[in-house]
Design a protein around this motif. Structure first.
Motif, short mmCIF file in Angstrom:
data_model
loop_
_atom_site.label_atom_id
_atom_site.label_comp_id
_atom_site.label_asym_id
_atom_site.label_seq_id
_atom_site.Cartn_x
_atom_site.Cartn_y
_atom_site.Cartn_z
N SER A 223 0.84 -1.21 0.00
CA SER A 223 0.00 0.00 0.00
C SER A 223 0.86 1.25 0.00
CB SER A 223 -0.93 0.01 1.21
OG SER A 223 -0.18 -0.01 2.42
N ILE A 225 0.44 5.88 0.18
CA ILE A 225 -0.44 7.01 0.45
C ILE A 225 -0.50 7.89 -0.79
CG2 ILE A 225 -0.75 9.10 1.82
CD1 ILE A 225 0.47 7.67 4.18
N LYS A 231 -6.97 15.28 -0.05
CA LYS A 231 -7.03 14.42 1.12
C LYS A 231 -6.10 13.23 0.93
CE LYS A 231 -10.34 11.74 3.90
NZ LYS A 231 -11.75 11.31 4.03
N ASP A 232 -5.35 12.88 2.01
CA ASP A 232 -4.51 11.69 1.99
C ASP A 232 -5.37 10.44 2.04
OD1 ASP A 232 -2.15 13.18 2.01
OD2 ASP A 232 -2.08 13.22 4.20
N SER A 233 -5.04 9.46 1.23
CA SER A 233 -5.75 8.18 1.25
C SER A 233 -4.74 7.05 1.10
CB SER A 233 -6.77 8.10 0.11
OG SER A 233 -7.75 9.11 0.23
N ILE A 235 -4.01 3.62 -0.36
CA ILE A 235 -4.54 2.82 -1.46
C ILE A 235 -3.64 1.63 -1.70
CG2 ILE A 235 -5.60 4.85 -2.54
CD1 ILE A 235 -3.30 4.75 -4.61
N ILE A 295 -8.34 6.36 12.51
CA ILE A 295 -7.22 6.11 11.59
C ILE A 295 -6.52 4.80 11.95
CG2 ILE A 295 -5.01 6.96 10.76
CD1 ILE A 295 -6.02 9.78 11.14
N THR A 298 -1.35 2.75 10.60
CA THR A 298 -1.19 2.86 9.16
C THR A 298 0.15 3.50 8.84
OG1 THR A 298 -2.29 3.57 7.12
CG2 THR A 298 -2.25 5.15 8.95
N TYR A 347 0.73 11.47 7.91
CA TYR A 347 -0.55 11.15 7.29
C TYR A 347 -1.68 12.03 7.84
CZ TYR A 347 -4.55 8.18 5.94
OH TYR A 347 -5.73 7.69 5.44
N ARG A 348 -2.33 12.74 6.93
CA ARG A 348 -3.47 13.62 7.21
C ARG A 348 -3.16 14.75 8.20
NH1 ARG A 348 -8.99 9.85 6.81
NH2 ARG A 348 -8.57 9.17 4.67
#
Length: 735
Positions: A223, A225, A231-233, A235, A295, A298, A347-348
């Motif tokens: 995965s 980011i 927006k951070d996702s 994937i 969250i 991650t 992240y975010r």
């Protein structure tokens, strides 16, 4: 037809590994300040000449050293390479460019990428000196020296302008590499100019798909980011073998101007420039953190990259022959400017994009003289290097654009570090040259000053830091040359490293282990004391063998250890409760090992070459406990079979590393256990082939397939997986 041609072809460049040299009388090295026959130097030296550099066709200077099979290289990202010499790495290995120290006041002790800022395509010769080498070059040469000599302009022997140069274009499949290079020399009888340029575009690196049986997903990138709709996702990685966000670009420029005033006096201006775009810190992009709430656990960083890494070098050099007491005199004044930065965002966390930036300005000078008298050669000199470091940091709220102050990596005031030294190196030939004595001594003074202006972040008990260190180091060795086929060399040498600004006053977040490093100015210099023995033997003109064994004592070793800041052993740093650590002289240690090289000429065109190295090391803490020394590579080497023809050449070769078991990792050092398996770093072997065919007098086609079996592997200490199966094509011209 084309397939058959590619199978047969390989570089027309001759094999020039050190052990392959047929006549030691012809081998010249420059690491002793002036040109000297290799057979007269006690220290073990490997030589990589321009023809071999072109043959290896490596993507950067770190990969060049990997290709020799004699130097281990760690990687934290694609835009990185950290050479290891006899278990010493980064700031404990000295890099020298055209006789000028490249190490500066913020070279760190962990892993460094600085060597890739030196373009291997611009090199005339690279020399690796093994063992402590402080006599001629000073601090930092605990494990050895990498001395890199760039190409020089060529003067014309006639009144006609001499035009020479080379160019190539290269494509590689594993990272979709695109590289172009040229170097052009224009020479008259007194004035010559050299221009060189290289540009490389490296995309994300694809690792091998043939995993070790016990570790079917080792290094796999499941995965990533991505930033969608502001927006951070997290994937899924579309291709789990592709190391997303590892690509970068680099360009290198060199200009040299040579003025031959007369047969005794010459002047050279040397300008070098290297830069990159942003270089992702791939290992950090794999780190995870439990953010809690919705969250959870991650990937920690949405962004973590080095900003453009810029290196500028400008130098003037004067060379004079037969001046007074000296047969040769060399004077060099130089300036270096280096910029690097670290950019990161979790992240975010759109409210905190953190930027820490460093600029280093270095002025230096070197004056060397050599005198030959009788059977003696004496080199004496004085040198100095004056470092000025500026450290800046800020935090940007990406939602509002607000910029606020942030704690800097180094003190935000004045940071200065200066080196000045006197030294001498002597060679004496005895009994008609059958015995050669080497001896030398160096007197080195190092001063450091640093101060904090804004003390609000850590409330340090001291805001002004000073150190003054003085060291005496030297070397003594003897060579026995009974005849041209045998050489025995035994040497004793010492090295030292004065702690620099990075060692003393850095604030550093080791996020994986939840540690934060803080200043400690009680750190003292490190020393190494070394003995090594080299035996070289040639049998019947077809079999050559070289064996080297060494033992090195490591005193006052600087390591990170628990510390207290204002009476606290833990502090909140970047929203994480972290244990307080600081660099301290905690250990004594030793390393020992051997290297072996063999070359067999089965026929005039067919040869076999193999090299292997093994290093062991241990640290003994002052409390009596023992731990493995960090940076010690596993057993590694290279074996190759070469066939050379006037029109084509082919080489089939294997590169290999042994196991690095987890119990042999240093628990508090820079071995990066988190990027290995639970058992350590698995052993590996790759099968490789390269070839070249001469298309015309000036043009050659180079083709290679690296990692033919598509093995998935990492180098010990690395947080970045090596390339999988890699097809390389290059068209090279020389004139």
């Amino acid at each position: 037809m084309l397939t058959a041609l590619l199978y047969l072809c390989a570089p027309v460049f001759s094999q020039t590994d050190t052990i392959a040299e047929k006549n030691l009388e012809e081998v010249i090295v420059f690491s002793g300040k002036f040109a000297e026959k290799k057979k007269n130097i006690v220290q073990k030296i490997d030589i990589i000449r321009a023809a071999t550099i072109a043959k290896f066709n490596a993507q950067n200077t770190g990969d060049l050293f990997i290709n020799t099979g004699n130097v281990f290289v760690q990687k934290s990202q694609q835009g990185g390479s950290s050479p290891v010499i006899r278990g010493f790495e980064a700031s404990r290995v000295l890099i020298v460019i055209d006789g000028i120290r490249h190490n500066n006041a913020i070279f760190r002790a962990g892993h460094l990428q600085n060597v890739i800022t030196i373009d291997q395509n611009m090199l005339e010769q690279a020399e690796v000196l093994y063992g402590p080498s402080s006599t001629l070059y000073g601090s930092d040469a605990l494990g050895g020296i990498m001395h890199l000599r760039t190409k020089s302009p060529k003067l014309s022997a006639t009144n006609k302008l001499l035009v020479s140069g080379s160019a190539f274009s290269r494509l590689s499949s594993a990272n979709d590499e695109k590289t172009i290079h040229y170097d052009l020399s224009l020479g008259g009888k007194k004035l010559a100019w050299l221009s060189a340029f290289t540009f490389s575009n490296f995309d994300d690196m694809k690792m091998g798909s043939n995993y070790p049986d016990k570790y079917p997903a080792f290094g796999r990138r499941d995965s990533v980011i991505a930033f969608f709709g502001f927006k951070d996702s997290v994937i899924a990685n579309p291709d789990k073998q592709v190391q997303r966000y590892s690509g970068y670009k680099q360009w290198d420029v060199m200009q040299k101007l040579l003025f031959q005033q007369n047969e005794k006096v010459s002047h050279t201006l040397n300008f070098q420039y290297s830069n990159t775009n942003d270089v992702p810190r791939y290992d950090r992009l794999q780190d995870k953190r439990n953010f809690g709430g919705s969250i959870g656990n991650t990937l920690r960083y949405a962004q973590w990259y080095y900003g453009p890494q810029k290196r500028i070098l400008g130098a003037y050099e004067l060379n004079i022959k037969s001046l007074g007491l000296f047969d040769e005199l060399r004077a060099n004044i130089n300036y270096q400017n280096l910029e690097e930065s670290r950019q990161q965002r979790e992240y975010r966390r759109y409210d905190r994009f953190d930027s820490r930036r460093e600029e280093v300005n270095v002025w230096g000078f070197v004056i060397d003289g050599r005198k030959k008298f009788g059977n003696n050669e004496l080199t004496v000199g004085i040198d100095g290097q004056f470092n000025d470091v500026k450290s800046r940091a800020d935090r940007t709220n990406l939602n509002t654009g607000t910029v606020s102050k942030l704690d800097t990596r180094y003190p935000d005031g004045k940071n200065k570090m200066n080196y000045v030294a006197l030294y001498g190196q002597h060679i004496l030939k005895i009994a008609g040259g059958k015995w050669v004595l080497n001896d030398g001594i160096r007197f080195q003074s190092v001063s450091l000053k640093s101060n904090v202006i804004d003390n609000s972040f850590f409330n340090l008990p001291v805001t002004s830091f000073k150190q003054n260190n003085f060291a005496v180091t030297g070397n003594l060795g003897l060579i026995y040359l009974p005849h041209e086929r045998t050489r025995v060399a035994f040497g004793l040498s010492s090295g030292f490293r004065s702690p620099n600004i990075d060692d003393l006053v850095k604030v550093f977040d080791f996020s994986v282990a939840k540690r934060v490093y803080v200043p400690n100015t009680d750190v003292k210099p490190e020393y190494t004391y070394n003995a090594d023995l080299t035996i070289s033997q040639r049998f019947a003109k077809i079999f050559r063998l070289e064996l080297t064994g060494f033992y090195t004592l490591f005193d006052n070793a600087i390591v990170g250890a628990p510390f207290k800041l204002n009476g606290q052993d833990s502090i909140l740093y970047n929203s994480v409760m972290s244990a307080v650590y600081a660099n301290q002289n905690m250990n004594k240690g030793y390393t020992y090992g051997f290297s072996a090289n063999v070359k067999i000429d089965f026929a005039k065109s067919l040869s076999f070459f193999s090299t292997a190295s093994l290093t062991k090391g241990e640290l003994k803490k002052f409390n009596g406990t023992k731990v493995p020394q960090d940076h010690i590579p596993p057993f590694f080497g290279k074996t190759s079979l070469n066939y050379q023809h006037p029109k084509f050449n082919t080489e089939l070769y294997a590169m290999y590393n042994g196991w690095k078991k987890i119990e042999n990792y240093n628990p508090d050092g820079e071995d990066n256990q988190q990027y290995a398996t639970a058992d350590g770093m698995p052993s590996w072997l790759t099968l490789n082939w390269r070839g070249n065919v001469t298309l015309s007098k000036a043009v050659q086609l180079q083709v290679a397939v690296e990692n033919i079996l598509d093995r998935n592997y990492r180098y010990f200490g690395s947080g970045f997986s090596a390339p999988g199966r890699n097809f390389i094509v290059a068209l090279r011209a020389n004139w």
